[in-house]
Every structure is written in C-alpha cells, then in structure tokens.
Scaffold this motif. Structure first.
Motif, PDB file in Angstrom:
ATOM      1  N   VAL A 106      80.933  72.041  53.421  1.00 34.70           N
ATOM      2  CA  VAL A 106      79.721  72.861  53.348  1.00 34.70           C
ATOM      3  C   VAL A 106      79.072  72.884  54.733  1.00 34.70           C
ATOM      4  O   VAL A 106      79.170  71.926  55.496  1.00 34.70           O
ATOM      5  CB  VAL A 106      78.716  72.324  52.301  1.00 34.70           C
ATOM      6  N   SER A 107      78.386  73.983  55.046  1.00 35.03           N
ATOM      7  CA  SER A 107      77.787  74.149  56.373  1.00 35.03           C
ATOM      8  C   SER A 107      76.269  74.123  56.290  1.00 35.03           C
ATOM      9  O   SER A 107      75.672  74.741  55.401  1.00 35.03           O
ATOM     10  CB  SER A 107      78.238  75.463  57.006  1.00 35.03           C
ATOM     11  N   LEU A 108      75.644  73.397  57.231  1.00 28.35           N
ATOM     12  CA  LEU A 108      74.192  73.372  57.340  1.00 28.35           C
ATOM     13  C   LEU A 108      73.717  74.588  58.126  1.00 28.35           C
ATOM     14  O   LEU A 108      74.523  75.350  58.673  1.00 28.35           O
ATOM     15  CB  LEU A 108      73.742  72.091  58.052  1.00 28.35           C
ATOM     16  N   SER A 109      72.406  74.739  58.235  1.00 34.68           N
ATOM     17  CA  SER A 109      71.839  75.864  58.985  1.00 34.68           C
ATOM     18  C   SER A 109      72.174  75.784  60.470  1.00 34.68           C
ATOM     19  O   SER A 109      72.091  76.779  61.184  1.00 34.68           O
ATOM     20  CB  SER A 109      70.314  75.892  58.803  1.00 34.68           C
ATOM     21  N   THR A 110      72.552  74.610  60.972  1.00 33.56           N
ATOM     22  CA  THR A 110      72.943  74.455  62.377  1.00 33.56           C
ATOM     23  C   THR A 110      74.354  74.965  62.642  1.00 33.56           C
ATOM     24  O   THR A 110      74.780  75.038  63.789  1.00 33.56           O
ATOM     25  CB  THR A 110      72.879  72.979  62.792  1.00 33.56           C
ATOM     26  N   GLY A 111      75.101  75.274  61.568  1.00 34.07           N
ATOM     27  CA  GLY A 111      76.467  75.749  61.727  1.00 34.07           C
ATOM     28  C   GLY A 111      77.510  74.648  61.662  1.00 34.07           C
ATOM     29  O   GLY A 111      78.698  74.930  61.664  1.00 34.07           O
ATOM     30  N   VAL A 112      77.080  73.380  61.598  1.00 37.90           N
ATOM     31  CA  VAL A 112      78.020  72.262  61.530  1.00 37.90           C
ATOM     32  C   VAL A 112      78.450  72.057  60.082  1.00 37.90           C
ATOM     33  O   VAL A 112      77.630  72.130  59.161  1.00 37.90           O
ATOM     34  CB  VAL A 112      77.390  70.973  62.089  1.00 37.90           C
ATOM     35  N   THR A 113      79.732  71.786  59.884  1.00 32.87           N
ATOM     36  CA  THR A 113      80.286  71.625  58.538  1.00 32.87           C
ATOM     37  C   THR A 113      80.570  70.161  58.249  1.00 32.87           C
ATOM     38  O   THR A 113      81.095  69.435  59.092  1.00 32.87           O
ATOM     39  CB  THR A 113      81.577  72.457  58.390  1.00 32.87           C
ATOM     40  N   TYR A 114      80.231  69.741  57.026  1.00 31.76           N
ATOM     41  CA  TYR A 114      80.434  68.374  56.551  1.00 31.76           C
ATOM     42  C   TYR A 114      81.052  68.415  55.157  1.00 31.76           C
ATOM     43  O   TYR A 114      81.001  69.446  54.467  1.00 31.76           O
ATOM     44  CB  TYR A 114      79.104  67.611  56.466  1.00 31.76           C
ATOM     45  N   ASP A 115      81.599  67.270  54.730  1.00 34.17           N
ATOM     46  CA  ASP A 115      81.996  67.161  53.339  1.00 34.17           C
ATOM     47  C   ASP A 115      80.731  67.059  52.487  1.00 34.17           C
ATOM     48  O   ASP A 115      79.774  66.365  52.850  1.00 34.17           O
ATOM     49  CB  ASP A 115      82.880  65.930  53.120  1.00 34.17           C
ATOM     50  N   ARG A 116      80.720  67.747  51.356  1.00 31.86           N
ATOM     51  CA  ARG A 116      79.508  67.839  50.539  1.00 31.86           C
ATOM     52  C   ARG A 116      78.944  66.455  50.182  1.00 31.86           C
ATOM     53  O   ARG A 116      77.740  66.212  50.295  1.00 31.86           O
ATOM     54  CB  ARG A 116      79.798  68.612  49.253  1.00 31.86           C
ATOM     55  N   SER A 117      79.795  65.552  49.763  1.00 31.12           N
ATOM     56  CA  SER A 117      79.304  64.239  49.330  1.00 31.12           C
ATOM     57  C   SER A 117      78.658  63.466  50.485  1.00 31.12           C
ATOM     58  O   SER A 117      77.626  62.812  50.312  1.00 31.12           O
ATOM     59  CB  SER A 117      80.444  63.410  48.723  1.00 31.12           C
ATOM     60  N   SER A 118      79.230  63.583  51.683  1.00 38.68           N
ATOM     61  CA  SER A 118      78.711  62.849  52.832  1.00 38.68           C
ATOM     62  C   SER A 118      77.349  63.376  53.263  1.00 38.68           C
ATOM     63  O   SER A 118      76.409  62.613  53.498  1.00 38.68           O
ATOM     64  CB  SER A 118      79.690  62.928  54.006  1.00 38.68           C
ATOM     65  N   ILE A 119      77.223  64.704  53.380  1.00 38.28           N
ATOM     66  CA  ILE A 119      75.951  65.249  53.846  1.00 38.28           C
ATOM     67  C   ILE A 119      74.878  65.130  52.774  1.00 38.28           C
ATOM     68  O   ILE A 119      73.693  64.963  53.089  1.00 38.28           O
ATOM     69  CB  ILE A 119      76.126  66.730  54.300  1.00 38.28           C
ATOM     70  N   GLN A 120      75.287  65.184  51.498  1.00 38.74           N
ATOM     71  CA  GLN A 120      74.295  65.014  50.432  1.00 38.74           C
ATOM     72  C   GLN A 120      73.715  63.607  50.475  1.00 38.74           C
ATOM     73  O   GLN A 120      72.507  63.403  50.298  1.00 38.74           O
ATOM     74  CB  GLN A 120      74.932  65.285  49.064  1.00 38.74           C
ATOM     75  N   THR A 121      74.578  62.626  50.715  1.00 39.08           N
ATOM     76  CA  THR A 121      74.096  61.241  50.829  1.00 39.08           C
ATOM     77  C   THR A 121      73.143  61.097  52.009  1.00 39.08           C
ATOM     78  O   THR A 121      72.094  60.439  51.915  1.00 39.08           O
ATOM     79  CB  THR A 121      75.290  60.279  51.008  1.00 39.08           C
ATOM     80  N   CYS A 128      70.370  67.277  61.493  1.00 39.61           N
ATOM     81  CA  CYS A 128      71.824  67.467  61.439  1.00 39.61           C
ATOM     82  C   CYS A 128      72.465  66.243  62.109  1.00 39.61           C
ATOM     83  O   CYS A 128      72.183  65.964  63.280  1.00 39.61           O
ATOM     84  CB  CYS A 128      72.195  68.746  62.185  1.00 39.61           C
ATOM     85  N   PRO A 129      73.305  65.494  61.417  1.00 33.95           N
ATOM     86  CA  PRO A 129      73.864  64.260  61.986  1.00 33.95           C
ATOM     87  C   PRO A 129      74.617  64.459  63.301  1.00 33.95           C
ATOM     88  O   PRO A 129      74.577  63.609  64.172  1.00 33.95           O
ATOM     89  CB  PRO A 129      74.819  63.762  60.887  1.00 33.95           C
ATOM     90  N   ALA A 130      75.288  65.598  63.445  1.00 35.43           N
ATOM     91  CA  ALA A 130      76.094  65.829  64.649  1.00 35.43           C
ATOM     92  C   ALA A 130      75.254  66.223  65.849  1.00 35.43           C
ATOM     93  O   ALA A 130      75.512  65.797  66.967  1.00 35.43           O
ATOM     94  CB  ALA A 130      77.154  66.901  64.382  1.00 35.43           C
ATOM     95  N   THR A 131      74.237  67.058  65.626  1.00 35.87           N
ATOM     96  CA  THR A 131      73.433  67.573  66.746  1.00 35.87           C
ATOM     97  C   THR A 131      72.068  66.923  66.849  1.00 35.87           C
ATOM     98  O   THR A 131      71.401  67.062  67.869  1.00 35.87           O
ATOM     99  CB  THR A 131      73.227  69.090  66.594  1.00 35.87           C
ATOM    100  N   MET A 132      71.629  66.250  65.764  1.00 35.14           N
ATOM    101  CA  MET A 132      70.308  65.626  65.662  1.00 35.14           C
ATOM    102  C   MET A 132      69.175  66.647  65.760  1.00 35.14           C
ATOM    103  O   MET A 132      68.036  66.299  66.035  1.00 35.14           O
ATOM    104  CB  MET A 132      70.124  64.529  66.727  1.00 35.14           C
ATOM    105  N   GLN A 133      69.496  67.917  65.515  1.00 30.12           N
ATOM    106  CA  GLN A 133      68.454  68.930  65.458  1.00 30.12           C
ATOM    107  C   GLN A 133      67.713  68.817  64.127  1.00 30.12           C
ATOM    108  O   GLN A 133      68.323  68.564  63.087  1.00 30.12           O
ATOM    109  CB  GLN A 133      69.049  70.336  65.577  1.00 30.12           C
ATOM    110  N   VAL A 134      66.402  69.016  64.166  1.00 27.56           N
ATOM    111  CA  VAL A 134      65.625  69.025  62.929  1.00 27.56           C
ATOM    112  C   VAL A 134      66.023  70.259  62.141  1.00 27.56           C
ATOM    113  O   VAL A 134      66.095  71.373  62.669  1.00 27.56           O
ATOM    114  CB  VAL A 134      64.107  69.045  63.226  1.00 27.56           C
TER     115      VAL A 134
END
Length: 416
Positions: A29-44, A53-59
């Motif tokens: 799944v992709s966040l508004s920053t455009g970075v894609t994560y596995d759903r379970s990981s980003i939901q946690t 965003c964990p990869a970019t640290m953008q709010v």
C-alpha cells in the motif's frame, strides 16, 4: 551455515521489500508521500501513534493509504517464477548470484512480449530487471534491433496500466543509450499512431514512480519546436505534468514535473499562457517558499517562473501573487547562482520592465534592495548585474535611507 553447492538463491528486488520489515510485501500500500509499505507493517507504525512516513520522515497530511495494485501484480508474477527457489535475506552473502536472466533468455522474452497480457507483463518485468542491473545491460538492450519499435508498438495498442507502467520504466532506463532517443522520437512523432495518449494514462492513473518515469521520457523527446508542440497539444498532458509538480511532496516527482514543463515552455507563448491559467505561478511560489525544498528543485521552479515572466499573462500573475514575489526575494543568494539569476530576472520583468506596483511593494517589504546589492557583489553574470542595476534604480531612495538597514561590508556599492 554452509550451503549446498547446488542450492540456488535469489536476491529479492529492493522494490519488492517493505522498507520497515525488509520482507517481500504481501499487500503493498502507498502513503500520500508515494512510498510503498506492506499493509501490516505500516498499519502497526500508524497504530503506534506515528504521523510521519518512516522512509522520508515527512509529516503525513493524511494517514490514509491506497493499495498499490501494480506492484502487487508484479510481486505475484515474480513470486510465481521464483516459488521453488529459496530467497536470500537482506543480510545474505553478497556473492549470491543475482536474479538475472541471460542475454538469450532476454531475447526469448522479447519475442513473446506481445503474445498476451500475462506474457507481456512477465516479459516486461524481466526486461526491466535486466536493464536495472547495469549500464552494460542497458547498452545491450538498446542495441537489439527492433526492440524500441516493438515496445512502442505495444504502447500504442494496449490500455492495461500495468503494461504501460513497465514500458515507461524500460524506456526511462534506456532512453539515454546511443540511438534510442532518436528512434523514439521518430516512432512517436513521425508515425501515424497515437503514441502520446499512453503518457496521459500513466500520468493520470499510474504509480508515482511511473509518473516520474513518463515525465522524464517526455522531457527527453521534447527536443525541438515540432515535438514540443505535439506534446503540448495533446489534451491533458500539460495539466498532468503540472499536477505532478503541484500535488506531490516527493522532490524527485516535483523536479521531474518542473523539468519537463521547462523543456516544453522553451519558446512557446501559448504553453506559458496555459501554464499560467493552470496556476503555475502559485505552484512555483509554494515550492520556492518551502522550508525543506531541495535546492535543485528551487532552481527549476525559479527558472520556470522566469520563463513565464516573458509573457504578459505570466508577468500579471506574478505581480498579483505577493507570496511568489516574496519567496523569490527571500531565496536570492540562498541557493545556486543559477537560481539566484533566475530570481533576479523575474524581479526585473515585473518590477522594472512592467513597473508592477504590487510586486514592487511586496519586494520592498522583504528587503529586496539589500539582496540585489549582495547579488551585484557576488560576481554574477554581466546580464544579471545589469538587471540588478535597473532594479536598484527602481527601488532607489535617498542616500541615507537607501543603506540605513544595510550594515554589511557591501555598503560601498553605489546604487547606480
């Protein structure tokens, strides 16, 4: 642990790994920053109270995410091919053989590329991975007789977004190789086929990475007035490129959009006028004023504003947008020398050439005279220096108030 010498390991493509767990994504799944994560990981991550965003640290302006169906399909195809082969971990032996097909297998994939949608996706994925691996591979792929013509033919005859995205990936990888750009230009602009609609489709519906790739390919083939006109006259293309620069937070996406718009605006007043109508001045002003905007992106935003300032509609829009003028003044001497000179040219157009009172007042409120004097002392080009001289004349005041707030060693510079 020892490995059996006959045991085969496959390195997982980085694109398929979740940036959090580093495992192959099951539900990307992709966040508004455009970075894609596995759903379970980003939901946690989000459930633990994070709003970045964990990869970019953008709010994150929104914690919503959308399924990345294209990537899920690609992972499925890749997994199907590799299901019997153990996958190495991120920390496995670097000497493990890479998951590349041979040159003969590549040629076989190209032969079957247009047999069916499934075969096409599978073949294109193999071709893209082959090209990504090395410059030598890209050179070999580009040298294959008829390859560019074949994938452009597919590009013009399918509407499957996943196929279009992979073609954009391949074209972006090889367009700078010897002869590819010229062949692509011939195929896109000299044949009686609609080769530009797929670019609109990708820019409208594609993933962020494929939208960036399509913008870069368009920039590469916008090489003269004829090709630029064909691109800009294609309904929806200019708007989507502006949207890429306006609506994304990823600096690579913004830069790709701005770079392509610059290439298309080189000598066309109608294009500049259309961009002004889309709101390019406001878009550029926001980019320039961003506190964390990348310097190279600011330079391109400044250049694009300079380009639209050469038409009456552009100068009027800049004069009406006090935020854009203020942002340009504040950025003088804070970025690249090229960016500074673009900014000076914009101020010269609206404040000196047009004598726009609103723009002049906005510039004066942001200490423009001091900035212009600093630019003059910085060793700018003769053209920029002359524009600075003209601007000092516009903003002249009596000799005392002129330098009253100017307490640096540059006070010896005379206004004119």
């Amino acid at each position: 642990m020892a490995r059996d010498k006959n045991e085969l390991y496959v390195t997982v493509p980085n694109l398929f790994r979740c940036p959090i767990s580093m495992d192959v994504m099951k539900s990307p799944v992709s966040l508004s920053t455009g970075v894609t994560y596995d759903r379970s990981s980003i939901q946690t991550w989000l459930d633990n109270g994070h709003n970045t965003c964990p990869a970019t640290m953008q709010v994150l302006p929104s914690t919503d995410f959308v399924p990345n169906l294209t990537l899920r399909r690609l992972i499925h195809l890749w997994s199907h091919d590799s299901h019997s082969i153990p996958m190495s971990s991120p920390h496995s032996d670097a000497s493990a053989p890479p998951p590349l097909i041979s040159k003969q297998q590549l040629l076989d994939s190209i032969k079957t590329i247009d047999k069916s949608t499934t075969n096409c996706l599978d073949s294109l994925l193999q071709i893209a991975n082959f090209a990504k691996y090395s410059g030598e591979n890209r050179e070999f792929l580009a040298s294959i007789d008829g390859f560019v013509s074949r994938i452009v033919g597919i590009l013009c005859n399918v509407d499957e977004i996943q196929v279009l995205e992979l073609i954009m990936t391949v074209l972006d990888l090889i367009v700078s190789e010897n002869g590819v750009k010229e062949e692509l230009i011939r195929l896109v602009f000299k044949c009686n086929r609609d080769c530009l609609s797929p670019f609109v489709s990708v820019l409208e519906r594609g993933s962020l990475s494929s939208r960036i790739e399509s913008a870069r390919v368009l920039e590469s083939i916008a090489f003269n007035t004829e090709s630029q006109r064909a691109i800009t006259e294609k309904q929806g293309l200019l708007f989507e490129l502006h949207r890429l620069a306006r609506s994304e937070t990823d600096p690579t996406a913004i830069e790709a959009g701005l770079s392509c718009l610059i290439a298309l605006s080189t000598s066309s007043r109608p294009v500049k006028k259309q961009l002004v109508q889309f709101g390019i001045v406001r878009t550029a002003g926001k980019i320039i004023s961003g506190s964390d905007t990348v310097v190279s992106v600011i330079e391109k935003a400044m250049k694009l504003v300079e380009m639209v300032s050469t038409c009456a509609e552009g100068r009027a829009a800049i004069g009406e947008d006090e935020n854009c003028v203020a942002a340009i003044v504040k950025r003088l001497m804070k970025g690249t020398s090229a960016g500074t000179e673009h900014g000076v040219a914009v101020l010269w157009s609206v404040c000196y050439l047009c004598r726009d009172r609103t723009a002049q007042e906005a510039a004066m409120r942001n200490n423009v005279l001091t900035k212009v004097l600093l630019v003059m002392q910085s060793g700018c080009t003769a053209r920029a220096r002359q524009m600075c001289v003209d601007l000092v004349k516009v903003f002249r005041v009596n000799s005392k108030s002129c330098l009253a707030s100017y307490e640096t060693k540059t006070t010896h510079i005379m206004p004119y």
